[in-house]
Scaffold this motif. Structure first.
Motif, short mmCIF file in Angstrom:
data_model
loop_
_atom_site.label_atom_id
_atom_site.label_comp_id
_atom_site.label_asym_id
_atom_site.label_seq_id
_atom_site.Cartn_x
_atom_site.Cartn_y
_atom_site.Cartn_z
N VAL A 352 0.86 -1.19 0.00
CA VAL A 352 0.00 0.00 0.00
C VAL A 352 0.88 1.23 0.00
O VAL A 352 1.80 1.36 0.83
N LEU A 357 -3.15 6.66 -3.29
CA LEU A 357 -4.46 7.02 -2.74
C LEU A 357 -4.79 8.50 -2.94
O LEU A 357 -5.78 8.99 -2.39
N LYS A 360 -8.25 10.57 -2.72
CA LYS A 360 -9.11 10.07 -1.65
C LYS A 360 -8.76 10.78 -0.34
O LYS A 360 -7.64 11.26 -0.16
N VAL A 362 -7.86 10.19 3.35
CA VAL A 362 -7.27 9.06 4.07
C VAL A 362 -7.26 9.35 5.57
O VAL A 362 -6.78 10.40 6.01
N MET A 385 -15.80 3.74 10.34
CA MET A 385 -15.63 3.08 9.05
C MET A 385 -16.97 2.68 8.44
O MET A 385 -17.20 2.83 7.23
N LYS A 389 -18.69 3.30 4.70
CA LYS A 389 -18.45 2.05 3.95
C LYS A 389 -18.90 2.13 2.49
O LYS A 389 -18.37 1.40 1.65
N PRO A 392 -16.43 5.45 -1.67
CA PRO A 392 -15.14 4.97 -2.19
C PRO A 392 -14.03 6.00 -2.09
O PRO A 392 -12.86 5.67 -2.31
N ASN A 393 -14.38 7.23 -1.74
CA ASN A 393 -13.38 8.29 -1.68
C ASN A 393 -12.82 8.52 -0.28
O ASN A 393 -12.07 9.47 -0.06
N LYS A 395 -10.74 6.46 2.76
CA LYS A 395 -9.97 5.25 3.03
C LYS A 395 -9.40 5.29 4.45
O LYS A 395 -8.77 6.28 4.85
N LEU A 397 -6.75 3.55 7.10
CA LEU A 397 -5.57 2.70 7.20
C LEU A 397 -5.08 2.70 8.65
O LEU A 397 -4.97 3.76 9.27
N GLN A 424 -7.74 -2.51 7.52
CA GLN A 424 -6.54 -2.86 6.77
C GLN A 424 -5.35 -2.38 7.59
O GLN A 424 -5.15 -1.18 7.79
#
Length: 487
Positions: A352, A357, A360, A362, A385, A389, A392-393, A395, A397, A424
């Motif tokens: 990753v 990314l 997006k 993050v 999260m 869900k 899609p933009n 993320k 981590l 993740q």
């Protein structure tokens, strides 16, 4: 997991109590500040620091060798630091490092009787008077033995070791820790005695002893010790006395921690004072700090005060202004600075990269399996999260860092899987040459959990250390930061 021995703490305390140098030389604490200034300086400063550390190795004091090892490590030369430490162990037999390594056998032993025997042998081999007035490492070891006896149900030994701590600023911690186990075992009278001493000790450090070593640490436990003392009174059905002390806990800090309100409500509901419980719990809900227990308490109080219907709409109304209030507060904390790029493997071996990314938003969460507050924040992060869900933009981590065991990736994956967290997890493993966790260092993280919100252009917009106890408030904070980052 092996217990981390406080070598650095012992070294610092030892350094702090050394006699001053000759008249024209700076005192030890001044030297430490000097070294820290060089460490934070430019390349020339850091080069000078390295030279001064090597100069310390020409002295005959183990404390100086430990100082050199610690600062060389901070200069990101882990291998050199390790070599200095190993050389010091050979050069100073029976010294600080040997003592601190030897204590590990006490922590590793599970049986309290064997643990106590190991403690006696360790103290005999490394008598405290040989190492100056610092006693904290001996207190840690005694406490480990005492807690083992407490868990085993040996009440006399539990009390003996709880009262054996010598460091004034750490006495309250030992008393309260033992008392917590005794409460679970139903030994309320004994727990009360210990907690009352812990309360009095913390109060002294908040007031008349606030300038002593460790005063801040000792004083910070005051509200928690009071709450635990109240728990004993509650179990003995001494509700009126419990109310007196829980009010002291409530006044001890602002804002009041949710656990104090939870205990307060428990007493009020037992006394049938539903109106007061209703008011206090409603205020907690308005701050977004309810947990499953306090939510149930509020529902009970609501039913008595307002009837059996309409609780959920009422709860929603209390939280109605939460999001806007939090977003208004978060707007004051917005920043803008380039996010350091990184490329890491996740626990499944996937690569990753932050660069991939771009475009997006993050949310970056630095954590570790040994970090209690990190794990305590995860239910809230899971809810956050779930809120995004379908977006899609956005993320999320979770970067595991500052590992303390060899199979850190395996442990991290096991923890996440067992708790059904859909995270993740990336592994920011220690560089074998420098001893540095590069990603967490590049983000200049000083403590975990620390979270960052990075916008679509790759800029850090928010940095947040710690976590908010209430799930509603925590989710609202994350949402507010994401929304503001996208504007």
């Amino acid at each position: 997991m092996r217990k981390t021995i406080p070598v650095l703490l012992s070294a610092v305390l030892a350094t702090g109590i050394q006699s001053a140098y000759a008249q024209k030389k700076p005192a030890a604490d001044t030297l430490t500040k000097h070294y820290q200034t060089l460490l934070k300086g430019n390349d020339a400063d850091r080069s000078q620091l390295e030279s001064e550390m090597y100069a310390l190795l020409k002295t005959k004091k183990e404390e100086n060798w430990i100082t050199a090892s610690n600062f060389v490590y901070q200069l990101k030369k882990a291998n050199v630091s390790d070599s200095i430490r190993k050389a010091a162990e050979k050069r100073f037999p029976g010294g600080i490092l040997e003592r601190n390594n030897a204590v590990q056998s006490i922590y590793d032993e599970k049986d309290p009787v064997n643990k106590e025997q190991l403690l006696s042998a360790w103290i005999k081999k490394y008598p405290p008077k040989k190492f100056g007035p610092d006693r904290i490492i001996y207190d840690y070891a005694r406490n480990a033995v005492g807690m083992a006896y407490t868990e085993a149900g040996n009440l006399p030994k539990a009390l003996e070791y709880a009262n054996s701590i010598e460091s004034p600023f750490w006495k309250g911690q030992a008393w309260a820790g033992t008392a917590g186990i005794l409460i679970k075992q139903g030994h309320y009278a004994e727990a009360k005695t210990l907690l009352r001493k812990a309360v009095d000790n913390a109060w002294e450090f908040k007031t008349t002893r606030k300038n002593e070593t460790g005063a801040g640490f000792a004083a910070i436990g005051y509200p928690g010790y009071l709450s635990s003392y109240v728990a004993c009174l509650y179990e003995e059905k001494q509700y009126d006395s419990a109310l007196i002390y829980i009010r002291r806990a409530e006044k001890a800090e602002d804002p009041v921690r949710p656990s104090v309100i939870e205990m307060y409500a428990k007493i009020l509901l037992s006394k049938g004072d539903y109106d007061t419980a209703y008011t206090k719990l409603s205020n907690l809900a308005g701050r977004g700090l309810l947990n499953p227990i306090t939510r149930k308490q509020l529902e009970e109080a609501y039913t008595k005060v307002r009837g059996v219907s309409g609780f959920q709409p009422y709860l929603d109304s209390l939280k109605g202004h939460l999001n806007s209030n939090i977003e208004e507060e978060m707007a004051k904390q917005i920043i803008k600075q380039p996010a350091p790029n990184f490329t890491l493997k996740d626990v499944d071996g996937n690569t990753v990269s932050l660069a991939d990314l771009k475009g997006k938003t993050v949310v970056l969460d630095f954590w570790a399996t040994w970090c209690g507050p990190c794990k305590a924040s995860f239910p809230s992060m899971k809810k956050a999260m779930e809120k995004y869900k379908d977006d899609p933009n956005v993320k999320f981590l979770f970067v595991h860092t500052w590992e303390k065991e060899e199979n850190a990736a395996v442990s991290a994956k096991k923890f996440i899987t067992q708790n059904n967290y859909p995270f993740q997890v990336l592994m920011d493993l220690k560089d074998p040459n420098t001893g540095e966790n590069k990603v967490v260092s590049s983000y200049e993280v000083k403590g975990i959990p620390t979270k960052f919100v990075i916008d679509k252009n790759g800029d850090i917009r928010f940095r947040f250390t710690g976590f908010t106890a209430g799930e509603d408030a925590a989710v609202s904070e994350v949402a507010a930061m994401i929304n503001l980052a996208n504007k």
